[in-house]
Design an enzyme around this catalytic site. Structure first.
Site: not given
Length: 342
Positions: A26, A28
């Site tokens: 992932d 952020d």
């Protein structure tokens, strides 16, 4: 990944970057926050890559194109090509292409990421419900997306046009705080039409399928900071996961996690890719990790001992998850977490 209910974080005698061939990362809250690299991310990813681990960046944000995301990561000091980026726009475009004819028109409610992904699959983006679309697709379009775009989607959906959404994340982080995400925009169209979209993004299977198709991963490790997208997505895909504590998940949420939100491993940040993982031992009488022992009392979790805070958290996870079984632990872990500074 074990098919049973996970009752403790697992240990690993190998560095995770050697035990798995591909990290599905992932962005952020894991690699960067507010556009800037998170501490230790750049160096840790460089070492993992140099050791042979493939790095793939998996995002639910359908606004930015893979080229744009790759450019941002490269500027941060993480050399990245567009082929290393997988977006929910790509996942939803594939989902649509499997249900409409080649060359079909698709009404786009969103940004450039969706348009590029649709063209990649041989579909034609259009802007109006009157353009005879074969499908409607909705993805995050940024804070300035005009309100009239939701009306356009509603007109088409009410006419019976199939409706798709890149993802349904209700919020999205911004430099000023938490803002409404694509899920909030999807709710607007749902309220107006009473319809339900087909959704592609994390934690649902189309997104995981897209990452495997594009990376060819045989032993993937999902790395994320959110239990309800990253970790649940790994659970749904039947693969292992590493939760890093650099994003939105805190200790209390982790202890209360139901089975589909329990990660395989827990670590502070991306340095966890470069090390083995300590084993949690024990049973209902007490779970031990490092110098800590955790137990589940009548109404709260207890922690004794001393040592690294993360070892204490791992022991607490074992106590909480075992006590909860297939549910969510309701025992008070506040005092125990305070001892760890978490």
């Amino acid at each position: 990944m074990s098919q049973g209910v996970r009752t403790r974080p697992e240990g690993s005698g190998q560095p995770l970057s050697e035990a798995y061939d591909t990290a599905l990362l992932d962005l952020d809250g894991v690699v960067y926050a507010g556009g800037s690299a998170i501490a230790h991310a750049v160096d840790s990813l460089a070492v993992a890559r140099s050791g042979g681990m493939r790095l793939a960046y998996v995002t639910n944000n359908a606004l930015r194109t893979p080229d744009t995301v790759a450019g941002h990561l490269t500027e941060l000091g993480i050399p990245t090509g567009a082929d290393d980026v997988i977006t929910s726009a790509q996942a939803v475009a594939r989902l649509i292409s499997e249900q409409v004819p080649a060359g079909a028109r698709v009404l786009v409610i969103g940004g450039d990421g969706l348009r590029v992904a649709l063209r990649e699959r041989g579909l034609v983006p259009v802007e109006s419900a009157d353009d005879d679309p074969a499908a409607v697709v909705q993805g995050y379009g940024g804070p300035d997306l005009p309100w009239g775009r939701f009306a356009e989607a509603s007109y088409a959906v009410r006419r019976g046009v199939p409706w798709f959404a890149s993802n349904t994340d209700l919020t999205i982080p911004s430099g000023r705080g938490i803002a409404p995400g694509n899920g909030a925009a999807v709710e607007v169209v749902r309220i107006a039409t009473g319809a339900e979209p087909q959704v592609a993004g994390k934690p649902l299977p189309p997104m995981h399928r897209e990452t495997i198709i594009r990376t060819g991963a045989e032993r993937p490790l999902v790395v994320g900071d959110r239990l309800d997208t990253d970790i649940e997505g790994a659970f749904n895909g039947g693969v292992d996961s590493l939760l890093v504590l650099t994003g939105v998940t805190d200790g209390a949420q982790l202890l209360a996690a139901p089975p589909h939100h329990r990660p395989t491993y827990v670590d502070a940040d991306l340095r966890g890719l470069l090390t083995g993982q300590p084993e949690v031992t024990g049973d209902g009488a007490g779970f031990r990790c490092g110098g800590w022992t955790a137990t589940a009392g009548a109404d709260r979790l207890e922690l004794t001992g001393d040592g690294e805070a993360l070892d204490g958290l791992r022991a607490l996870c074992a106590a909480a998850w075992t006590a909860a079984g297939e549910g969510s632990c309701a025992l008070d872990g506040g005092k125990a977490l305070a001892r760890l500074g978490l």
